[in-house]
Design an enzyme around this catalytic site. Sequence first.
Site, PDB file in Angstrom:
ATOM      1  N   TYR A 104       0.854  -1.201   0.000  1.00 35.47           N
ATOM      2  CA  TYR A 104       0.000   0.000   0.000  1.00 35.47           C
ATOM      3  C   TYR A 104       0.886   1.245   0.000  1.00 35.47           C
ATOM      4  O   TYR A 104       1.719   1.396   0.867  1.00 35.47           O
ATOM      5  CB  TYR A 104      -0.898   0.047   1.232  1.00 35.47           C
ATOM      6  CG  TYR A 104      -1.880  -1.075   1.409  1.00 35.47           C
ATOM      7  CD1 TYR A 104      -2.181  -1.961   0.382  1.00 35.47           C
ATOM      8  CD2 TYR A 104      -2.518  -1.277   2.640  1.00 35.47           C
ATOM      9  CE1 TYR A 104      -3.083  -2.983   0.581  1.00 35.47           C
ATOM     10  CE2 TYR A 104      -3.435  -2.296   2.843  1.00 35.47           C
ATOM     11  CZ  TYR A 104      -3.702  -3.153   1.811  1.00 35.47           C
ATOM     12  OH  TYR A 104      -4.601  -4.174   2.002  1.00 35.47           O
ATOM     13  N   SER A 136     -15.233  -4.738   3.062  1.00 36.52           N
ATOM     14  CA  SER A 136     -16.443  -5.011   3.845  1.00 36.52           C
ATOM     15  C   SER A 136     -17.621  -4.145   3.433  1.00 36.52           C
ATOM     16  O   SER A 136     -18.783  -4.510   3.663  1.00 36.52           O
ATOM     17  CB  SER A 136     -16.153  -4.787   5.327  1.00 36.52           C
ATOM     18  OG  SER A 136     -15.209  -5.712   5.793  1.00 36.52           O
ATOM     19  N   LEU A 137     -17.333  -2.990   2.835  1.00 30.24           N
ATOM     20  CA  LEU A 137     -18.406  -2.094   2.385  1.00 30.24           C
ATOM     21  C   LEU A 137     -18.524  -2.087   0.864  1.00 30.24           C
ATOM     22  O   LEU A 137     -19.071  -1.151   0.277  1.00 30.24           O
ATOM     23  CB  LEU A 137     -18.165  -0.675   2.918  1.00 30.24           C
ATOM     24  CG  LEU A 137     -18.283  -0.544   4.439  1.00 30.24           C
ATOM     25  CD1 LEU A 137     -17.892   0.853   4.895  1.00 30.24           C
ATOM     26  CD2 LEU A 137     -19.706  -0.874   4.897  1.00 30.24           C
ATOM     27  N   TYR A 167     -12.044  -8.216   3.910  1.00 26.23           N
ATOM     28  CA  TYR A 167     -11.700  -6.935   3.292  1.00 26.23           C
ATOM     29  C   TYR A 167     -12.793  -6.533   2.318  1.00 26.23           C
ATOM     30  O   TYR A 167     -13.644  -7.336   1.941  1.00 26.23           O
ATOM     31  CB  TYR A 167     -10.329  -6.981   2.622  1.00 26.23           C
ATOM     32  CG  TYR A 167     -10.160  -7.915   1.443  1.00 26.23           C
ATOM     33  CD1 TYR A 167     -10.489  -7.522   0.158  1.00 26.23           C
ATOM     34  CD2 TYR A 167      -9.610  -9.183   1.620  1.00 26.23           C
ATOM     35  CE1 TYR A 167     -10.306  -8.358  -0.933  1.00 26.23           C
ATOM     36  CE2 TYR A 167      -9.414 -10.037   0.536  1.00 26.23           C
ATOM     37  CZ  TYR A 167      -9.761  -9.618  -0.732  1.00 26.23           C
ATOM     38  OH  TYR A 167      -9.583 -10.458  -1.810  1.00 26.23           O
ATOM     39  N   ARG A 188     -11.208   7.884   4.938  1.00 22.72           N
ATOM     40  CA  ARG A 188     -10.274   8.922   4.498  1.00 22.72           C
ATOM     41  C   ARG A 188     -10.253  10.117   5.431  1.00 22.72           C
ATOM     42  O   ARG A 188      -9.316  10.909   5.408  1.00 22.72           O
ATOM     43  CB  ARG A 188     -10.629   9.408   3.087  1.00 22.72           C
ATOM     44  CG  ARG A 188     -10.538   8.360   2.006  1.00 22.72           C
ATOM     45  CD  ARG A 188     -10.559   9.016   0.625  1.00 22.72           C
ATOM     46  NE  ARG A 188     -11.649   9.955   0.447  1.00 22.72           N
ATOM     47  CZ  ARG A 188     -12.862   9.630   0.028  1.00 22.72           C
ATOM     48  NH1 ARG A 188     -13.143   8.367  -0.259  1.00 22.72           N
ATOM     49  NH2 ARG A 188     -13.795  10.545  -0.130  1.00 22.72           N
TER      50      ARG A 188
END
Length: 315
Positions: free
Chosen positions: A58, A214-215, A212, A286
């Site tokens: 990342y 999840s949304l 992961y 964010r």
Amino acid sequence: MTVNTHTAPTLGTLDLAGAPLALGGNVFGWTADRDDSFAVLSGFADAGGRLIDTADVYSAWAPGHRGGESEEMIGQWLAATGRRDDVLIATKVSEHQDFRGLSASTIKTAAEASLKRLGTDHIDLYYAHFDHDEPIAQTAAAFSELVDEGLVREIGISNFSVARIDEWMDAVAADGLHRPVALQPHYNLVERGYEGDLRAAAQRHGLGALPYWSLAKGFLTGKYRDGASVESVRAADASAYLDDRGRRVLTVLDEVAAAHAVPVASVALAWLAVQPTVVAPIASARNTSQLETLVGALSLTLADDEVEALTAASA
């Protein structure tokens, strides 16, 4: 009556009691700058959150990035706040351009590089990120050695097939190695493929699942609706879920969210948190506004009929 079927909130020696949510670190140093990253990390810890999930790759996908930006940002936050003992850090190996694959030497050098970026002497949960088809016994032994050396507390597996997970566990049994305790699958209210053979493998081997996406790349926040325009790097992917099934899911999410006076995203995460084998969904924010909708799931308990309605709508 409320649902109480989810996995005990532990991953080996890691205690997630009272904090069934992991904070995704993919945005740190990418779409979240230093100020926002620090605010989100502090807000998560202040709300009782425990597990921060990142990876050495990342955010290599962003122009000008190499990977490691998220770990570096988390490390800077830890150094600035002194909160290392308040949180658990999970990171992953296999995809960084300097440390590709899962050979024994790669795993060791990648772990050392992650520790340096994070500014810590141990990783709480270290994942094999993607399978690269190296001999699984070698990979399993290398991870186990990191535990013996005190550099890693617990081991996780992500994006491996059932057959390769079984092979890893066979190596553990044959060679007396430290066992993985965690599995990171792609799983959410509109992506339910995990509920087949992969979940059965998690149950068979006693692996706690930390899903992961999840949304569903933002779809399950409820902001993607007919006629809505959303500015996001994942807007195209999230909008793909807006079909008849997706609309049914949103309708029930809206009803349950209204009943509890919470955001839609909190309900989606609460549904996931009570699914068999799931220890903690992973979700990212964010900014602190987005974080508020995530941490709401920490204290939200859904009734049986609410969980069943959501499950039926997404079938």
